[in-house]
Design a protein around this motif. Structure first.
Motif, PDB file in Angstrom:
ATOM      1  N   ARG A 114      38.750  30.993  24.337  1.00  0.00           N
ATOM      2  CA  ARG A 114      38.595  30.516  22.960  1.00  0.00           C
ATOM      3  C   ARG A 114      39.914  29.991  22.409  1.00  0.00           C
ATOM      4  NH1 ARG A 114      33.937  31.948  20.274  1.00  0.00           N
ATOM      5  NH2 ARG A 114      35.003  32.138  18.279  1.00  0.00           N
ATOM      6  N   LEU A 115      41.019  30.541  22.863  1.00  0.00           N
ATOM      7  CA  LEU A 115      42.326  30.011  22.492  1.00  0.00           C
ATOM      8  C   LEU A 115      42.490  28.591  23.026  1.00  0.00           C
ATOM      9  CD1 LEU A 115      45.186  30.339  21.335  1.00  0.00           C
ATOM     10  CD2 LEU A 115      45.848  31.347  23.513  1.00  0.00           C
ATOM     11  N   LEU A 116      42.087  28.363  24.282  1.00  0.00           N
ATOM     12  CA  LEU A 116      42.142  27.009  24.840  1.00  0.00           C
ATOM     13  C   LEU A 116      41.286  26.045  24.024  1.00  0.00           C
ATOM     14  CD1 LEU A 116      41.922  27.628  28.703  1.00  0.00           C
ATOM     15  CD2 LEU A 116      43.975  27.255  27.307  1.00  0.00           C
ATOM     16  N   ALA A 117      40.107  26.519  23.615  1.00  0.00           N
ATOM     17  CA  ALA A 117      39.223  25.671  22.817  1.00  0.00           C
ATOM     18  C   ALA A 117      39.860  25.331  21.478  1.00  0.00           C
ATOM     19  CB  ALA A 117      37.882  26.372  22.599  1.00  0.00           C
ATOM     20  N   GLY A 118      40.558  26.304  20.882  1.00  0.00           N
ATOM     21  CA  GLY A 118      41.202  26.060  19.601  1.00  0.00           C
ATOM     22  C   GLY A 118      42.343  25.072  19.689  1.00  0.00           C
ATOM     23  N   GLN A 119      42.933  24.916  20.865  1.00  0.00           N
ATOM     24  CA  GLN A 119      44.048  23.989  21.046  1.00  0.00           C
ATOM     25  C   GLN A 119      43.595  22.609  21.509  1.00  0.00           C
ATOM     26  OE1 GLN A 119      46.266  26.261  23.918  1.00  0.00           O
ATOM     27  NE2 GLN A 119      47.415  27.383  22.343  1.00  0.00           N
ATOM     28  N   ALA A 120      42.313  22.471  21.858  1.00  0.00           N
ATOM     29  CA  ALA A 120      41.804  21.222  22.433  1.00  0.00           C
ATOM     30  C   ALA A 120      41.130  20.360  21.371  1.00  0.00           C
ATOM     31  CB  ALA A 120      40.814  21.546  23.552  1.00  0.00           C
ATOM     32  N   LEU A 121      40.972  19.067  21.702  1.00  0.00           N
ATOM     33  CA  LEU A 121      40.160  18.157  20.894  1.00  0.00           C
ATOM     34  C   LEU A 121      38.737  18.243  21.434  1.00  0.00           C
ATOM     35  CD1 LEU A 121      39.712  15.898  18.826  1.00  0.00           C
ATOM     36  CD2 LEU A 121      40.397  14.251  20.598  1.00  0.00           C
ATOM     37  N   VAL A 122      37.886  18.919  20.685  1.00  0.00           N
ATOM     38  CA  VAL A 122      36.511  19.155  21.111  1.00  0.00           C
ATOM     39  C   VAL A 122      35.597  18.282  20.256  1.00  0.00           C
ATOM     40  CG1 VAL A 122      34.689  20.880  21.367  1.00  0.00           C
ATOM     41  CG2 VAL A 122      37.076  21.518  21.771  1.00  0.00           C
ATOM     42  N   GLU A 123      34.794  17.446  20.910  1.00  0.00           N
ATOM     43  CA  GLU A 123      33.912  16.527  20.191  1.00  0.00           C
ATOM     44  C   GLU A 123      32.474  16.725  20.646  1.00  0.00           C
ATOM     45  OE1 GLU A 123      36.043  12.429  19.665  1.00  0.00           O
ATOM     46  OE2 GLU A 123      36.603  13.219  21.641  1.00  0.00           O
ATOM     47  N   GLY A 124      31.550  16.678  19.686  1.00  0.00           N
ATOM     48  CA  GLY A 124      30.132  16.663  19.999  1.00  0.00           C
ATOM     49  C   GLY A 124      29.549  17.986  20.444  1.00  0.00           C
ATOM     50  N   ILE A 125      30.311  19.074  20.358  1.00  0.00           N
ATOM     51  CA  ILE A 125      29.812  20.392  20.742  1.00  0.00           C
ATOM     52  C   ILE A 125      30.591  21.438  19.968  1.00  0.00           C
ATOM     53  CG2 ILE A 125      31.362  20.436  22.740  1.00  0.00           C
ATOM     54  CD1 ILE A 125      29.343  22.245  24.150  1.00  0.00           C
ATOM     55  N   ASP A 126      29.908  22.469  19.498  1.00  0.00           N
ATOM     56  CA  ASP A 126      30.556  23.513  18.709  1.00  0.00           C
ATOM     57  C   ASP A 126      30.915  24.680  19.610  1.00  0.00           C
ATOM     58  OD1 ASP A 126      31.478  25.217  16.791  1.00  0.00           O
ATOM     59  OD2 ASP A 126      29.509  25.683  15.947  1.00  0.00           O
ATOM     60  N   LEU A 127      32.203  24.843  19.874  1.00  0.00           N
ATOM     61  CA  LEU A 127      32.678  25.959  20.695  1.00  0.00           C
ATOM     62  C   LEU A 127      33.369  27.033  19.882  1.00  0.00           C
ATOM     63  CD1 LEU A 127      34.111  24.126  23.841  1.00  0.00           C
ATOM     64  CD2 LEU A 127      31.898  25.213  23.539  1.00  0.00           C
ATOM     65  N   GLU A 128      33.527  26.817  18.584  1.00  0.00           N
ATOM     66  CA  GLU A 128      34.156  27.794  17.710  1.00  0.00           C
ATOM     67  C   GLU A 128      35.489  28.260  18.300  1.00  0.00           C
ATOM     68  OE1 GLU A 128      29.933  29.690  16.112  1.00  0.00           O
ATOM     69  OE2 GLU A 128      31.434  30.946  17.070  1.00  0.00           O
TER      70      GLU A 128
END
Length: 287
Positions: free
Chosen positions: A265-279
């Motif tokens: 989840r830390l990696l997800a928070g640092q990434a540009l995430v588009e079109g999907i909700d990873l919280e």
């Protein structure tokens, strides 16, 4: 005579200077964002995945990109996420082993957890159980199902309910094959049950308690149960020394699962995430 009111613009507030109609139309026409991680798309042209499958692919791509950043994998030349090969998965496992090492609990932690969960370490526990299952399936009216289950339970709790009535209702109403036998499951162990039933039948009661008809419905992943315990075999309490290794392994597994979840989840928070909700997480990994 007053002037006729100016007709409202379709979808807007009608003001000559209002742009909300145009904005609403543009918003409605805007296509949904393509699911992507840091500009790498997750789906091939025309491909569709259910939300869980898409989320799983996104987590895999997050980890693959982190493995590339750390030099464990070569860069991928395309702008779409590649299928993970065996060597990719090996590199990702190396990444996780280094980022989130296994921490074994000390003896004090293990003993404290054992004392708080002594009921889990009773060998040979059994219960003679019968039940009536009201299964929750696709399209079923859950509220109506619960009302019917509660009506049946209320009927069985009446003092004048005949002993044979449980079996009659099981044959009439139960969605479990045991209904043909009056709902009788025979002698079962904690390992024979869904976790929710194990907790209700074995973990919430002292060894000599919990006989008779349960006063409330039991909710499990299968639906709603009317449950009656006809008998119990208490089993034998295992000593701490007999289960210490298993306790340590379980606590280590739980601890690492929590840390892995925080890391990804830390990696997800640092990434540009588009079109999907990873919280994505916003707090650092807790070791």
């Amino acid at each position: 005579m007053n002037a006729a009111p100016t007709p409202r613009a379709a979808g807007g507030c009608g003001s000559a200077t209002c742009q909300c109609a145009g904005e609403a139309a543009a918003s409605a026409a805007a296509p949904a964002a393509v699911p992507a991680i840091n500009g790498i798309t997750l789906l091939a042209a025309g491909e569709r995945l259910d939300p869980d499958g898409l989320r799983e692919r996104a987590w895999g791509e997050l980890l693959r990109q982190e493995a590339v950043r750390q030099g464990l994998l070569p860069r991928h030349p395309e702008l779409s996420a590649p299928a993970l090969t065996a060597s990719d998965q090996q590199a990702i496992q190396q990444l996780l082993d280094e980022a989130v090492p296994i921490r074994m609990p000390d003896d004090e932690e293990c003993r404290r957890w054992y004392e708080a969960n002594r009921a889990r370490f009773i060998e040979g526990r059994q219960a003679h159980v019968r039940h009536i299952l009201f299964a929750v399936t696709d399209g079923v009216d859950v509220h109506a199902l619960v009302r019917r289950a509660e009506q049946a339970l209320l009927e069985l709790t009446r003092k004048d309910a005949p002993p044979a009535r449980f079996g009659e209702l099981a044959r009439e109403l139960s969605n479990c094959p045991s209904g043909a036998d009056g709902g009788d499951l025979g002698w079962i162990t904690p390992e024979d049950c869904a976790p929710e039933l194990t907790q209700e039948l074995f973990d919430l009661h002292e060894p000599r308690q919990g006989l008779g008809l349960h006063p409330r419905l039991v909710h499990s992943r299968y639906g709603f149960h009317i449950v009656e315990v006809l008998g119990r075999k208490q089993g034998r309490q295992l000593a701490y020394d007999q289960v210490r290794e298993g306790v340590a392994a379980e606590l280590a597994q739980r601890s690492r699962a929590t840390a892995l979840h925080q890391y990804i989840r830390l990696l997800a928070g640092q990434a540009l995430v588009e079109g999907i909700d990873l919280e994505g997480a916003t707090t650092p990994l807790v070791q």
